[in-house]
Design a protein around this motif. Structure first.
Motif, mmCIF file in Angstrom:
data_model
loop_
_atom_site.group_PDB
_atom_site.id
_atom_site.type_symbol
_atom_site.label_atom_id
_atom_site.label_comp_id
_atom_site.label_asym_id
_atom_site.label_seq_id
_atom_site.Cartn_x
_atom_site.Cartn_y
_atom_site.Cartn_z
ATOM 1 N N VAL A 261 52.342 25.338 31.700
ATOM 2 C CA VAL A 261 52.108 24.700 33.001
ATOM 3 C C VAL A 261 51.239 25.651 33.807
ATOM 4 O O VAL A 261 51.585 26.833 33.967
ATOM 5 N N LEU A 262 50.129 25.149 34.323
ATOM 6 C CA LEU A 262 49.175 25.997 35.035
ATOM 7 C C LEU A 262 49.507 26.102 36.520
ATOM 8 O O LEU A 262 49.959 25.132 37.135
ATOM 9 N N ASP A 263 49.264 27.295 37.077
ATOM 10 C CA ASP A 263 49.252 27.428 38.530
ATOM 11 C C ASP A 263 47.970 28.096 39.021
ATOM 12 O O ASP A 263 47.821 28.346 40.208
ATOM 13 N N ARG A 264 47.041 28.387 38.099
ATOM 14 C CA ARG A 264 45.734 28.905 38.505
ATOM 15 C C ARG A 264 44.751 28.708 37.365
ATOM 16 O O ARG A 264 45.082 28.948 36.201
ATOM 17 N N LEU A 265 43.555 28.264 37.709
ATOM 18 C CA LEU A 265 42.434 28.157 36.787
ATOM 19 C C LEU A 265 41.237 28.773 37.487
ATOM 20 O O LEU A 265 40.995 28.501 38.660
ATOM 21 N N ALA A 266 40.488 29.632 36.788
ATOM 22 C CA ALA A 266 39.396 30.341 37.445
ATOM 23 C C ALA A 266 38.270 30.615 36.461
ATOM 24 O O ALA A 266 38.457 30.580 35.241
ATOM 25 N N TYR A 267 37.092 30.899 37.028
ATOM 26 C CA TYR A 267 35.953 31.416 36.260
ATOM 27 C C TYR A 267 35.719 32.861 36.669
ATOM 28 O O TYR A 267 35.791 33.202 37.861
ATOM 29 N N GLU A 268 35.412 33.711 35.679
ATOM 30 C CA GLU A 268 35.076 35.106 35.928
ATOM 31 C C GLU A 268 33.726 35.438 35.318
ATOM 32 O O GLU A 268 33.336 34.842 34.308
ATOM 33 N N ASP A 269 33.050 36.411 35.918
ATOM 34 C CA ASP A 269 31.867 36.991 35.294
ATOM 35 C C ASP A 269 32.332 37.867 34.133
ATOM 36 O O ASP A 269 33.218 38.705 34.284
ATOM 37 N N GLY A 270 31.739 37.669 32.957
ATOM 38 C CA GLY A 270 32.204 38.378 31.773
ATOM 39 C C GLY A 270 31.934 39.865 31.788
ATOM 40 O O GLY A 270 32.615 40.613 31.089
ATOM 41 N N ALA A 271 30.958 40.314 32.547
ATOM 42 C CA ALA A 271 30.617 41.739 32.585
ATOM 43 C C ALA A 271 31.389 42.482 33.666
ATOM 44 O O ALA A 271 31.887 43.583 33.444
ATOM 45 N N THR A 272 31.506 41.895 34.854
ATOM 46 C CA THR A 272 32.114 42.594 35.989
ATOM 47 C C THR A 272 33.564 42.201 36.235
ATOM 48 O O THR A 272 34.284 42.928 36.919
ATOM 49 N N GLY A 273 34.002 41.058 35.703
ATOM 50 C CA GLY A 273 35.343 40.578 35.984
ATOM 51 C C GLY A 273 35.485 39.925 37.348
ATOM 52 O O GLY A 273 36.586 39.545 37.752
ATOM 53 N N GLU A 274 34.375 39.782 38.077
ATOM 54 C CA GLU A 274 34.425 39.153 39.413
ATOM 55 C C GLU A 274 34.844 37.702 39.298
ATOM 56 O O GLU A 274 34.366 36.957 38.432
ATOM 57 N N THR A 275 35.764 37.276 40.170
ATOM 58 C CA THR A 275 36.166 35.878 40.220
ATOM 59 C C THR A 275 35.076 35.067 40.911
ATOM 60 O O THR A 275 34.706 35.347 42.049
ATOM 61 N N LEU A 276 34.575 34.066 40.219
ATOM 62 C CA LEU A 276 33.487 33.242 40.764
ATOM 63 C C LEU A 276 34.042 32.015 41.495
ATOM 64 O O LEU A 276 33.472 31.595 42.502
ATOM 65 N N SER A 277 35.109 31.429 40.970
ATOM 66 C CA SER A 277 35.711 30.260 41.585
ATOM 67 C C SER A 277 37.105 30.093 41.010
ATOM 68 O O SER A 277 37.363 30.529 39.872
ATOM 69 N N GLU A 278 38.017 29.501 41.771
ATOM 70 C CA GLU A 278 39.373 29.281 41.265
ATOM 71 C C GLU A 278 39.963 28.019 41.851
ATOM 72 O O GLU A 278 39.535 27.530 42.904
#
Length: 282
Positions: A261-278
């Motif tokens: 069961v999900l409570d978070r879905l996000a995209y990250e930059d693969g090099a920096t680990g920065e969260t782009l959107s969630e």
């Protein structure tokens, strides 16, 4: 040399031997009525906390190790243990994608649901990230539909032999994934009960994000692709187990799906680990 210095230097010679003997014997016995001091009491031990330690969040490596064990048990025909130690454990799964550059749309009749992808806009200026859960409500590669859930979405775990959540080593030979024949894989079954959050549900809504460049410059290609991040809880679903595996052939790896069961879905930059959107429930 001054008189004072001379007197100080010869002063100890006038004390005689008894004083010296007493001073020398302090380490072994008392001189006169003096007694050796008692050793200091040891410090009180610090009180130990009795609060239970929180279970650590299971990462990609831990989940895939558990899948390997369950696949081995299923292939050997062994009965599962009475209770599932994975039930209700927290998890965080990272799935790298787009490591080799933008991906072309799949051929006609082939769905890319269940796998995150990225592509460039027609003018090449922006990058669009997209993930649509596969619809496993009627069943999946591990078996028929499971009762008790309104919808079941699905996401495939790419490179399930890799325990880390990054891209494979650069320079390795690859093939077009759409050209490969379908085969049993490892996936997460995104479970949604009646009236539950729509996060991760299987329908025609995709989770999308647009990456733009600085100023008028086009968005640069990612250095190490992107990552889809899924967080939540592991849930017993099929036959009361968190992981369901199906053996289709004795000479092939079983297909396995992990109930979550999900409570978070996000995209990250693969090099920096920065969260782009969630996205979160609500």
């Amino acid at each position: 040399m001054s008189d004072r210095a001379v007197n100080a230097s010869i002063g100890p010679r006038r004390t005689g031997l008894p004083g010296l003997a007493c001073a020398a014997g302090l380490a072994l016995a008392a001189c006169g009525d003096r007694q050796p001091s008692a050793p200091p009491a040891p410090p009180e031990p610090a009180p130990q906390s009795t609060a239970p330690l929180a279970d650590p969040i299971l990462d990609r490596g831990a989940i895939l190790s558990a899948v390997d064990s369950e696949a081995s048990r299923a292939a050997a025909g062994l009965a599962p243990p009475a209770s599932d130690p994975l039930a209700n454990r927290r998890f965080r799964m990272r799935i790298a994608f787009g490591c080799l550059g933008p991906e072309a749309p799949p051929p006609e009749g082939v769905s890319d649901a269940g796998a995150p992808r990225w592509s460039r806009s027609a003018d090449g200026r922006v990058i669009r990230l997209r993930f649509t859960p596969a619809d496993w409500t009627a069943g999946d590669a591990t078996g028929p539909a499971v009762e008790g859930f309104e919808r079941v979405g699905g996401v495939w775990i790419n490179q399930p032999w890799m325990r880390t959540g990054g891209c494979p080593a650069p320079g390795l030979p690859v093939m077009d994934t759409f050209a490969l024949p379908a085969s049993p894989k490892v996936g997460l079954a995104l479970l949604r009960g009646e009236g539950a959050s729509r996060l991760g549900r299987a329908d025609d809504r995709a989770f999308t994000f647009t990456v733009r460049g600085q100023g008028d410059a086009p968005a640069p290609n990612p250095v190490r692709g992107y990552r889809l991040v899924l967080e939540g809880r592991l849930i017993p679903w099929a036959e009361g187990r968190v992981i369901r595996c199906r053996v289709a052939r004795a000479d092939s790896r079983p297909a396995c799906a992990v109930g979550v069961v999900l409570d978070r879905l996000a995209y990250e930059d693969g090099a920096t680990g920065e969260t782009l959107s969630e996205w979160r429930p609500g």
